[in-house]
Design an enzyme around this catalytic site. Structure first.
Site, PDB file in Angstrom:
ATOM      1  N   ASN A  48       0.835  -1.204   0.000  1.00 54.20           N
ATOM      2  CA  ASN A  48       0.000   0.000   0.000  1.00 54.20           C
ATOM      3  C   ASN A  48       0.865   1.246   0.000  1.00 54.20           C
ATOM      4  O   ASN A  48       1.681   1.375  -0.921  1.00 54.20           O
ATOM      5  CB  ASN A  48      -1.155  -0.045   1.017  1.00 54.20           C
ATOM      6  N   ASP A  49       0.729   2.137   0.952  1.00 55.78           N
ATOM      7  CA  ASP A  49       1.318   3.486   0.829  1.00 55.78           C
ATOM      8  C   ASP A  49       2.803   3.527   0.457  1.00 55.78           C
ATOM      9  O   ASP A  49       3.598   2.756   1.001  1.00 55.78           O
ATOM     10  CB  ASP A  49       1.225   4.223   2.165  1.00 55.78           C
ATOM     11  N   ASP A  75       1.625   8.089  10.737  1.00 59.29           N
ATOM     12  CA  ASP A  75       2.131   8.549   9.440  1.00 59.29           C
ATOM     13  C   ASP A  75       2.944   9.852   9.558  1.00 59.29           C
ATOM     14  O   ASP A  75       2.604  10.871   8.937  1.00 59.29           O
ATOM     15  CB  ASP A  75       0.985   8.702   8.422  1.00 59.29           C
TER      16      ASP A  75
HETATM   17  C1  FRU Z   1      -3.078   4.635   4.767  1.00 55.91           C
HETATM   18  C2  FRU Z   1      -2.806   3.801   5.998  1.00 55.91           C
HETATM   19  C3  FRU Z   1      -1.940   4.581   6.982  1.00 55.91           C
HETATM   20  C4  FRU Z   1      -1.262   3.492   7.767  1.00 55.91           C
HETATM   21  C5  FRU Z   1      -1.050   2.433   6.707  1.00 55.91           C
HETATM   22  C6  FRU Z   1      -1.155   1.036   7.233  1.00 55.91           C
HETATM   23  O1  FRU Z   1      -3.427   3.908   3.636  1.00 55.91           O
HETATM   24  O2  FRU Z   1      -4.013   3.391   6.594  1.00 55.91           O
HETATM   25  O3  FRU Z   1      -2.655   5.494   7.787  1.00 55.91           O
HETATM   26  O4  FRU Z   1      -0.068   3.948   8.333  1.00 55.91           O
HETATM   27  O5  FRU Z   1      -2.021   2.649   5.707  1.00 55.91           O
HETATM   28  O6  FRU Z   1      -0.743   0.105   6.263  1.00 55.91           O
END
Ligand code: FRU
Length: 474
Positions: free
Chosen positions: A21-22, A144
């Site tokens: 993901n991110d 984050d």
């Molecule tokens: C955003 C999120 C962040 C978190 C991460 C967990 O997409 O929810 O807030 O740190 O993904 O994977």
């Protein structure tokens, strides 16, 4: 599990296998660009978050590196969540959220989130040093971190969910990366804009400051398909020790279906770029059947134009990926569909339309259209409603719906479109607007056609390039 090729991108960052993901920890350090990312290496579904890692010398060609962070210490037992990287006098330093489930699992369970630090000697192997910031009273969702240095001081923004379930961003300042003080709330929702502001990023652009974040928990009311609300920004002015004064309310950064959790960084020559996650939490992920999930957008350069609008354009470095070009002389189409003998598997298209002269009710491009026309993704101008529409209602497995934006003013419409197996990114009029969506049509017979319905449309320029891969040859 063996990864299947059908949807796997050729020129976008994706995990070698498993889940992504991110984008995290985007930084330039010691002559290399670093991209870390939220990663679950053992499964194509989200799980205990690791930090995957890739590096590049030119922002074009990328190489996978060993996993940088593995969860399991007391402070990050259940996940190394999103965060950033800074170059601290040549020491690549990661600041991230340690995540622990206290009871229950999922958004309703009690959690503990703290900000943690890790450093590296060689830019590849990291040593954790534990917790640097704990949440203020009454705050549980606290994650984050994004850190930067200004006038010799460190600053950090952290996303949070307050006691009233409103999203907000907290500002910290630091005398070192280990000594932090809460300055206060940098910005807070003044109307319903999600219960949690994820992945905040705060940086100067032109003479403004831009606060970018991803509001979580928006109800996609009135929309047939989910994912209505995506990452965006508010614009204002700021300097250290002063409040952030808002000049423009929340704006979406990208108007397509799949764009979330972007993070910015500064290039070696001082440009502000970002990568986003080219997916959304609620999206279908047909690639999970293939042993992987998630990829990043192209690196995009941000700028503020003379009208004070934020623009986003693909990084100019990407031109190095262009291979065989196919150009058409200017032409018009009248109640006609013109199929081109080129493929939309892995391509960039640059085209301009004369919208002043074009009177057709609808005109545009069909991307990734199968021979039987069962599958097609369309990007078109609707002259009646004066909208620009990205239609993925027939784009393949698990996806559907339209996204549209107001047709921009001006005589010409300039489009740059990138297609990479399971994605489409459209940049309108030098990045005034972007639309990014995932698509999952069959790999075979991915044609391109231009068309005009009920009237005539004028295409002024058209160039198509095959795009090379960003990964080393196997
Ligand atoms: C955003 C999120 C962040 C978190 C991460 C967990 O997409 O929810 O807030 O740190 O993904 O994977």
């Amino acid at each position: 599990k063996q990864r299947k090729a059908r949807f796997y991108p050729a020129f976008h960052l994706a995990p070698p296998t498993g889940w992504m993901n991110d984008p995290n920890g985007l930084a330039y350090c010691d002559g290399r660009y670093h991209v870390f990312y939220q990663h679950h290496p053992y499964d194509e579904h989200w799980g205990p978050m690791h930090w995957g890692h890739m590096t590049s010398h030119d922002l074009v060609h990328w190489q996978h590196q060993p996993i940088a962070l593995v969860p399991g210490d007391a402070f990050d037992r259940d996940g190394c969540f999103s965060g950033c990287a800074v170059n601290d006098n040549g020491v690549l330093t990661l600041i991230y959220t340690g995540h622990v489930w206290l009871q229950g699992v999922g958004n309703d369970g009690a959690i503990r989130q703290v900000q943690c630090i890790a450093t590296s000697e060689d830019g590849l192997h990291f040593t954790k040093h534990g917790v640097i910031v704990t949440p203020p009273d009454g705050i549980m969702h606290f994650r984050d971190p994004k850190v930067w240095k200004q006038n010799g001081r460190w600053f950090m923004v952290v996303g949070a969910r307050d006691a009233n379930d409103r999203g907000q961003v907290l500002l910290y300042s630091g005398t070192s990366l280990f000594q932090w003080r809460l300055e206060g709330v940098l910005a807070k929702a003044d109307r319903w804009l999600g219960y949690m502001w994820e992945c905040p990023d705060f940086f100067p652009l032109g003479d403004k400051y831009l606060l970018m974040f991803s509001p979580q928990g928006m109800t996609p009311e009135g929309y047939r398909y989910r994912n209505r609300f995506q990452s965006g920004y508010i614009l204002g002015r700021w300097q250290p020790d002063h409040p952030f004064t808002l000049e423009q309310h929340f704006q979406e950064l990208d108007s397509g279906h799949d764009f979330y959790a972007p993070q910015s960084f500064v290039t070696a020559d001082g440009r502000r770029l970002l990568f986003g996650w080219m997916d959304m939490w609620e999206s279908e992920r047909p690639t999970q059947a293939d042993g992987w999930a998630g990829c990043l957008t192209l690196p995009r350069e941000l700028s503020l134009d003379a009208q004070g609008r934020v623009r986003m354009m693909p990084a100019r470095e990407l031109q190095a990926l262009r291979r065989e070009a196919h150009t058409l002389p200017a032409f018009s189409l009248k109640n006609q569909r013109r199929r081109l003998g080129i493929s939309a598997l892995q391509a960039e298209i640059h085209m301009t339309w004369d919208i002043q002269k074009s009177q057709a009710e609808r005109f545009g491009i069909e991307i990734a259209v199968s021979d039987d026309r069962r599958y097609v993704t369309r990007f078109y101008v609707d002259t009646q409603s004066r909208r620009l529409v990205l239609d993925r209602s027939q784009s393949g497995l698990g996806v559907g719906g339209y996204r549209s934006v107001t047709l921009p003013d001006g005589d010409t419409l300039d489009l740059r479109i990138f297609i990479d197996r399971s994605s489409v990114e459209v940049f309108v009029n030098q990045g005034e607007t972007c639309l990014t969506s995932r698509i999952y049509p069959p790999t075979e017979g991915r044609g391109i056609a231009l068309y005009a319905e009920n009237g005539e449309a004028y295409c002024q320029t058209f160039t198509h390039w095959q795009m090379a891969s960003i990964y080393p040859e196997p």
